[in-house]
Scaffold this motif. Structure first.
Motif, PDB file in Angstrom:
ATOM      1  N   SER A  70      20.741  12.109  42.558  1.00  0.00           N
ATOM      2  CA  SER A  70      19.389  11.904  42.866  1.00  0.00           C
ATOM      3  C   SER A  70      19.248  11.904  44.635  1.00  0.00           C
ATOM      4  O   SER A  70      19.842  11.119  45.198  1.00  0.00           O
ATOM      5  CB  SER A  70      18.704  10.808  42.292  1.00  0.00           C
ATOM      6  OG  SER A  70      18.526  10.980  40.868  1.00  0.00           O
ATOM      7  N   GLU A  71      18.214  12.623  44.899  1.00  0.00           N
ATOM      8  CA  GLU A  71      17.914  12.683  46.474  1.00  0.00           C
ATOM      9  C   GLU A  71      16.602  12.223  46.755  1.00  0.00           C
ATOM     10  O   GLU A  71      15.429  12.124  46.102  1.00  0.00           O
ATOM     11  CB  GLU A  71      17.996  14.054  46.969  1.00  0.00           C
ATOM     12  CG  GLU A  71      17.521  14.433  48.259  1.00  0.00           C
ATOM     13  CD  GLU A  71      17.335  15.987  48.462  1.00  0.00           C
ATOM     14  OE1 GLU A  71      18.180  16.301  49.409  1.00  0.00           O
ATOM     15  OE2 GLU A  71      16.321  16.294  48.139  1.00  0.00           O
ATOM     16  N   LEU A  73      13.656  11.772  49.904  1.00  0.00           N
ATOM     17  CA  LEU A  73      13.020  12.307  51.099  1.00  0.00           C
ATOM     18  C   LEU A  73      12.343  11.327  51.833  1.00  0.00           C
ATOM     19  O   LEU A  73      11.488  10.422  51.351  1.00  0.00           O
ATOM     20  CB  LEU A  73      12.108  13.487  50.756  1.00  0.00           C
ATOM     21  CG  LEU A  73      12.657  14.811  50.333  1.00  0.00           C
ATOM     22  CD1 LEU A  73      11.464  15.639  50.243  1.00  0.00           C
ATOM     23  CD2 LEU A  73      13.872  15.289  50.876  1.00  0.00           C
ATOM     24  N   ARG A  94      17.328  12.727  52.779  1.00  0.00           N
ATOM     25  CA  ARG A  94      17.053  13.720  53.843  1.00  0.00           C
ATOM     26  C   ARG A  94      15.637  13.394  54.310  1.00  0.00           C
ATOM     27  O   ARG A  94      14.863  12.718  53.886  1.00  0.00           O
ATOM     28  CB  ARG A  94      16.853  15.104  53.096  1.00  0.00           C
ATOM     29  CG  ARG A  94      18.155  15.739  53.017  1.00  0.00           C
ATOM     30  CD  ARG A  94      18.293  17.192  52.678  1.00  0.00           C
ATOM     31  NE  ARG A  94      17.136  17.459  51.409  1.00  0.00           N
ATOM     32  CZ  ARG A  94      16.231  18.321  51.327  1.00  0.00           C
ATOM     33  NH1 ARG A  94      15.369  18.649  52.519  1.00  0.00           N
ATOM     34  NH2 ARG A  94      15.464  18.396  50.196  1.00  0.00           N
ATOM     35  N   SER A 112       7.561  21.794  51.074  1.00  0.00           N
ATOM     36  CA  SER A 112       8.677  22.638  51.313  1.00  0.00           C
ATOM     37  C   SER A 112      10.092  21.978  51.547  1.00  0.00           C
ATOM     38  O   SER A 112      11.160  22.725  51.181  1.00  0.00           O
ATOM     39  CB  SER A 112       8.415  23.193  52.953  1.00  0.00           C
ATOM     40  OG  SER A 112       6.984  23.887  52.948  1.00  0.00           O
ATOM     41  N   ALA A 113      10.207  20.663  51.590  1.00  0.00           N
ATOM     42  CA  ALA A 113      11.331  20.089  51.722  1.00  0.00           C
ATOM     43  C   ALA A 113      11.964  19.539  50.550  1.00  0.00           C
ATOM     44  O   ALA A 113      13.012  19.314  50.057  1.00  0.00           O
ATOM     45  CB  ALA A 113      11.435  18.746  52.399  1.00  0.00           C
ATOM     46  N   ILE A 114      11.105  19.262  49.295  1.00  0.00           N
ATOM     47  CA  ILE A 114      11.326  19.074  47.856  1.00  0.00           C
ATOM     48  C   ILE A 114      12.211  20.214  47.254  1.00  0.00           C
ATOM     49  O   ILE A 114      11.875  21.285  47.317  1.00  0.00           O
ATOM     50  CB  ILE A 114      10.103  18.866  46.997  1.00  0.00           C
ATOM     51  CG1 ILE A 114       9.331  17.665  47.511  1.00  0.00           C
ATOM     52  CG2 ILE A 114      10.433  18.481  45.557  1.00  0.00           C
ATOM     53  CD1 ILE A 114       8.090  17.273  46.805  1.00  0.00           C
ATOM     54  N   GLY A 115      13.418  19.702  46.901  1.00  0.00           N
ATOM     55  CA  GLY A 115      14.458  20.402  46.416  1.00  0.00           C
ATOM     56  C   GLY A 115      14.691  20.019  44.776  1.00  0.00           C
ATOM     57  O   GLY A 115      14.108  19.167  44.512  1.00  0.00           O
ATOM     58  N   PRO A 116      15.577  20.878  44.280  1.00  0.00           N
ATOM     59  CA  PRO A 116      15.916  20.428  42.680  1.00  0.00           C
ATOM     60  C   PRO A 116      16.588  19.181  42.670  1.00  0.00           C
ATOM     61  O   PRO A 116      16.502  18.523  41.498  1.00  0.00           O
ATOM     62  CB  PRO A 116      17.248  21.475  42.488  1.00  0.00           C
ATOM     63  CG  PRO A 116      17.019  22.495  43.559  1.00  0.00           C
ATOM     64  CD  PRO A 116      16.421  21.921  44.674  1.00  0.00           C
ATOM     65  N   ALA A 117      17.243  18.637  43.720  1.00  0.00           N
ATOM     66  CA  ALA A 117      17.852  17.161  43.500  1.00  0.00           C
ATOM     67  C   ALA A 117      16.619  15.988  43.967  1.00  0.00           C
ATOM     68  O   ALA A 117      17.196  14.987  43.656  1.00  0.00           O
ATOM     69  CB  ALA A 117      18.941  17.077  44.285  1.00  0.00           C
ATOM     70  N   THR A 118      15.573  16.595  44.462  1.00  0.00           N
ATOM     71  CA  THR A 118      14.695  15.416  44.782  1.00  0.00           C
ATOM     72  C   THR A 118      13.965  14.697  43.822  1.00  0.00           C
ATOM     73  O   THR A 118      13.345  15.420  42.766  1.00  0.00           O
ATOM     74  CB  THR A 118      13.369  16.106  45.791  1.00  0.00           C
ATOM     75  OG1 THR A 118      14.208  16.796  46.719  1.00  0.00           O
ATOM     76  CG2 THR A 118      12.898  15.006  46.538  1.00  0.00           C
ATOM     77  N   PHE A 141       4.170  18.389  41.694  1.00  0.00           N
ATOM     78  CA  PHE A 141       5.721  17.953  41.615  1.00  0.00           C
ATOM     79  C   PHE A 141       5.698  16.893  40.496  1.00  0.00           C
ATOM     80  O   PHE A 141       5.950  15.434  41.071  1.00  0.00           O
ATOM     81  CB  PHE A 141       6.350  17.758  42.707  1.00  0.00           C
ATOM     82  CG  PHE A 141       6.443  18.734  43.879  1.00  0.00           C
ATOM     83  CD1 PHE A 141       7.189  19.612  43.690  1.00  0.00           C
ATOM     84  CD2 PHE A 141       5.635  18.789  44.898  1.00  0.00           C
ATOM     85  CE1 PHE A 141       7.572  20.908  44.493  1.00  0.00           C
ATOM     86  CE2 PHE A 141       5.559  19.988  45.726  1.00  0.00           C
ATOM     87  CZ  PHE A 141       6.674  20.780  45.714  1.00  0.00           C
TER      88      PHE A 141
END
Length: 433
Positions: A70-71, A73, A94, A112-118, A141
């Protein structure tokens, strides 16, 4: 000196806190919890008091039981204790850059920064400016948990009037010495949504009572900070010179250890809030409307005082900025570090403390900067080099001579042309959560 600490605390608050604690004992914690909840307009059950804001963030994140990989932000302008929580939990982080003048990432930048692992996003309200667009982010999201960093934002609202601390899935507040409400060191976890609270509460940790020595040091340090706001500069300088060595030798100052700033040690994330500390908070929480109104009025005064000085870039008066913002400090961006440092020296000579929050993308300068790569957040780096904070609060009421001095200093140090500059380091301020 007119400064940033103990901004709502009166001497009679400390006396009243002793009396309340002696009368109510452990129930002082419940009293403060109810009063703080009332100041946010939430149910008492939505608030849990802990020994620090970082402990509140740790407790909630650990209770999410996030899957491996898990990531998280984070804003590219924050305090070291925030990324350290996720480092201690073994989570990847990140950073998302802040805007040029509003000190927070925009909702668009976060999206824009949210990705699949966020899985988690920490949404800051730096200096009390409430990040706009959180409702839309939550709707877009639904798989992401949004945690508000409301350490600076007690009393703030967004442009729709919603209160900071009630916008995300959860929020954490800090009651450290420099916050609008202080218990010395302490914090709160707020989970305004009842369904979210029901899911998470059973997994929150049991808390340990802080030791008598810890509470004594915190109370002594808070008293010292309150005293510094009552003394003229020459008397304060003399007293600091007299007491610095013995206080350090006896270990009487409560502060974040250097090893924790470096990430080498963990704080006690399971520390609770002592009833006496809660009684100190209670005396301020009951006066929330008065405290918030004063800060709004002082910020408006700085707005007018600095209105036509573009060399001192004031907070962006965009449509998203709530008219009822309650600022912790009044931040401005100066042309470069050298100009900022010269202005701070001139302010000190006028009896005004100029702050440098945050002096790094991961404040304070010299921290491990967990997960951060140089150049990743250029706006955050520029803010760290050039930001100057003017004080707000009960002990920051400027005299006419000091208002004139601020204006003169702004005209002398800053000029009328914006440019980016790099300069040397400044004195480090304490981690704040």
């Amino acid at each position: 000196m007119k400064g940033h600490v103990a901004g709502a605390l009166r001497w009679r608050d400390l006396i009243a806190a002793v009396g309340h604690w002696l009368r109510r004992g452990p129930a002082s914690v419940d009293d403060f919890r109810a009063a703080f909840a009332r100041s946010l307009g939430v149910e008492t059950d939505a608030v849990r008091l802990l020994g620090s804001g970082r402990a509140a963030l740790h407790a909630f994140t650990a209770a999410l039981d996030l899957p491996p990989g898990s990531e998280v932000l984070l804003p590219g302008y924050t305090c070291v204790v925030v990324p350290n929580v996720f480092m201690h939990l073994g989570l990847t982080v990140r950073y998302v850059d802040i805007g040029e003048r509003d000190f927070n990432p925009s909702a668009e930048a976060i999206a824009s920064a949210i990705g699949p692992a966020t899985r988690v996003v920490v949404v800051p309200h730096n200096f009390g400016f409430v990040t706009a667009g959180l409702d839309a982010l939550r709707a877009r999201f639904p798989e992401v948990v949004f945690i508000e960093d409301a350490a600076h934002a007690w009393g703030g609202t967004d442009a729709t009037g919603q209160v900071a601390g009630t916008l995300g899935h959860a929020a954490f507040f800090s009651f450290e010495y420099s916050k609008p409400l202080t218990t010395g060191i302490g914090g709160a976890l707020v989970i305004a949504d009842a369904a979210q609270r029901a899911r998470v509460s059973p997994r929150l940790p049991d808390l340990r009572a802080p030791s008598a020595r810890t509470v004594f040091k915190q109370a002594l340090t808070l008293t010292w900070h309150r005293l510094t706001m009552s003394l003229p500069r020459p008397a304060l300088v003399a007293l600091i010179a007299l007491l610095r060595a013995p206080s350090r030798m006896l270990g009487l100052v409560a502060k974040t250890p250097d090893s924790e700033v470096a990430g080498d040690t963990q704080p006690d994330y399971r520390a609770g809030l002592h009833p006496f500390s809660a009684a100190i908070g209670l005396t301020q929480a009951r006066r929330f409307a008065e405290i918030h109104a004063l800060r709004r009025a002082q910020a408006a005064d700085y707005d007018a005082l600095l209105a036509d000085l573009p060399g001192w870039e004031r907070p962006d008066p965009s449509p998203d900025r709530a008219p009822g913002a309650v600022l912790l400090r009044y931040p401005v961006l100066l042309p470069d570090t050298a100009t900022r440092d010269a202005a701070i020296a001139a302010l000190e000579a006028a009896g005004i403390v100029g702050g440098t929050w945050f002096d790094d993308v991961v404040h304070p300068r010299g921290s491990r900067r967990y997960g951060y790569t140089e150049g990743e957040c250029p706006n955050g780096e520029r803010a760290a080099r050039t930001v100057l904070n003017l004080p707000l609060g009960r002990h920051a009421r400027l005299s006419p001579a000091q208002r004139a001095a601020v204006r003169a200093i702004a005209e002398q140090h800053g000029g009328r042309h914006r440019h980016d500059g790099r300069g040397g380091a400044t004195a480090r301020e304490e981690p704040t959560r």
